[in-house]
Design an enzyme around this catalytic site. Sequence first.
Site, PDB file in Angstrom:
ATOM      1  N   HIS A   1       0.834  -1.209   0.000  1.00 17.17           N
ATOM      2  CA  HIS A   1       0.000   0.000   0.000  1.00 17.17           C
ATOM      3  C   HIS A   1       0.869   1.261   0.000  1.00 17.17           C
ATOM      4  O   HIS A   1       0.689   2.147  -0.838  1.00 17.17           O
ATOM      5  CB  HIS A   1      -0.916  -0.018   1.230  1.00 17.17           C
ATOM      6  CG  HIS A   1      -1.801   1.174   1.349  1.00 17.17           C
ATOM      7  ND1 HIS A   1      -3.107   1.162   0.909  1.00 17.17           N
ATOM      8  CD2 HIS A   1      -1.584   2.413   1.852  1.00 17.17           C
ATOM      9  CE1 HIS A   1      -3.649   2.352   1.132  1.00 17.17           C
ATOM     10  NE2 HIS A   1      -2.741   3.121   1.714  1.00 17.17           N
ATOM     11  N   GLU A   2       1.814   1.331   0.930  1.00 18.74           N
ATOM     12  CA  GLU A   2       2.652   2.540   1.021  1.00 18.74           C
ATOM     13  C   GLU A   2       3.542   2.690  -0.212  1.00 18.74           C
ATOM     14  O   GLU A   2       3.711   3.791  -0.724  1.00 18.74           O
ATOM     15  CB  GLU A   2       3.475   2.529   2.308  1.00 18.74           C
ATOM     16  CG  GLU A   2       2.645   2.610   3.585  1.00 18.74           C
ATOM     17  CD  GLU A   2       1.698   3.798   3.677  1.00 18.74           C
ATOM     18  OE1 GLU A   2       1.901   4.813   2.985  1.00 18.74           O
ATOM     19  OE2 GLU A   2       0.728   3.719   4.450  1.00 18.74           O
TER      20      GLU A   2
END
Length: 192
Positions: A130-131
């Site tokens: 996600h990051e």
Amino acid sequence: MSYIYVVPIELEDHSDLETMEKFISETFHLKTRRKEFEINLEGVFDPSRGQYNSSLILQQLIMKPPPDADKILGVLDVDLFIPILTFVFGEAQLKGIGAVVSTQRLHNRFYGLPENREVASERLLKEAVHELGHTFGLIHCSQPKCVMNSSTYAENIDQKSAELCPLCQKSIKAERDGPVNKGFRFLGWGEK
């Protein structure tokens, strides 16, 4: 050749990193390298909150990137925050080089529940992707199962997949194939 650098920051347990690195490599089509960086956690600790400022960690992480670094992901086990939120699971630069993720709130023990190593490992993998997705220009996705869907609570992480939805995959490909824009807008704040 460029790499996604995975940087354990004062991380005692490295057992999940190899699986995470393999998945990251398959997702973003870049090889990973693990490297230690000198990060001053003491200087980013806020005693009034009992937490660590993720933006300040991120700034240290990207200060002197290796010349062959396409992205840098810091992984640590402390409680993170940004000033406008109670906590974050991680933070990243939108279309930038750096991201950071913490395992602290990914463990069931943080919530007073019996530890489940498999669940914690899966949460770390999802939050890392996600990051890093933000560093490739992805914003939060409205598709509930997409890994780029915003996660306010650990239960939200559990409900989504570790995979990018087709639209996010297409955006990543366009970002990889198009001109590089290394902006410094921080993102990741959707995770409280």
